[in-house]
Motif scaffolding. Structure first.
Motif, mmCIF file in Angstrom:
data_model
loop_
_atom_site.group_PDB
_atom_site.id
_atom_site.type_symbol
_atom_site.label_atom_id
_atom_site.label_comp_id
_atom_site.label_asym_id
_atom_site.label_seq_id
_atom_site.Cartn_x
_atom_site.Cartn_y
_atom_site.Cartn_z
ATOM 1 N N LEU A 86 0.827 -1.216 0.000
ATOM 2 C CA LEU A 86 0.000 0.000 0.000
ATOM 3 C C LEU A 86 0.856 1.257 0.000
ATOM 4 O O LEU A 86 1.933 1.304 0.611
ATOM 5 C CB LEU A 86 -0.945 -0.016 1.190
ATOM 6 C CG LEU A 86 -2.156 -0.937 0.995
ATOM 7 C CD1 LEU A 86 -2.812 -1.273 2.333
ATOM 8 C CD2 LEU A 86 -3.169 -0.300 0.054
ATOM 9 N N THR A 91 -4.859 5.974 -0.309
ATOM 10 C CA THR A 91 -5.796 6.473 0.691
ATOM 11 C C THR A 91 -7.078 6.949 0.031
ATOM 12 O O THR A 91 -7.053 7.781 -0.883
ATOM 13 C CB THR A 91 -5.159 7.624 1.488
ATOM 14 O OG1 THR A 91 -4.037 7.116 2.225
ATOM 15 C CG2 THR A 91 -6.167 8.239 2.444
ATOM 16 N N VAL A 127 -3.442 5.239 4.322
ATOM 17 C CA VAL A 127 -2.063 4.745 4.283
ATOM 18 C C VAL A 127 -1.160 5.905 4.687
ATOM 19 O O VAL A 127 -1.011 6.878 3.954
ATOM 20 C CB VAL A 127 -1.687 4.223 2.888
ATOM 21 C CG1 VAL A 127 -0.277 3.616 2.926
ATOM 22 C CG2 VAL A 127 -2.704 3.203 2.408
#
Length: 129
Positions: A86, A91, A127
């Motif tokens: 990620l 996000t 993230v």
């Protein structure tokens, strides 16, 4: 009545992993085109990955290829999105979506050429270090 309920979102560090789940009710997964979309603040909603269950075809956005994997468990009526590696740019609020169609390709739904008919409420993925 079609219902889609997402779960599994949260806060993860860059390079980490999350698995999103989408519990589907009111329809059979293998009769629909199903997939995951995401929307970051100030940006349009975009298709991440979609699949056409009855022919086993899948589509991934270029930004997630090699990192994300879509899968389903027809017996449990659940769609998954395994997200590895990620990045902060991942996000977003992630949505599960579906469309009852025998002609719409996975890519067509994911690129909004034939948008989904049903949406979940979304789950936040952040993230950040």
């Amino acid at each position: 009545q079609v219902q889609l309920v997402e779960s599994g979102g949260g806060l993860v560090q860059p390079g980490g992993s999350l698995r999103l789940s989408c519990a589907a009710s009111g329809f059979r997964l293998d009769a629909y085109v199903i997939g995951w979309f995401r929307q970051a603040p100030g940006k349009e909603r975009e298709g991440v990955s979609c699949m056409r269950s009855n022919v086993g075809s899948t589509y991934y956005a270029d930004s997630v290829k090699g990192r994300f994997t879509i899968s389903r468990d027809n017996a449990k009526g659940t769609l998954y999105l395994q997200m590895n590696g990620l990045k902060p740019e991942d996000t977003a609020v992630y949505y599960c979506a579906a469309k009852y169609s025998f002609s719409t390709a996975a890519q067509t739904m994911c690129t909004m050429g034939d948008p989904p008919s049903y949406w979940g409420q979304g789950t936040q993925v952040t993230v950040s270090s």
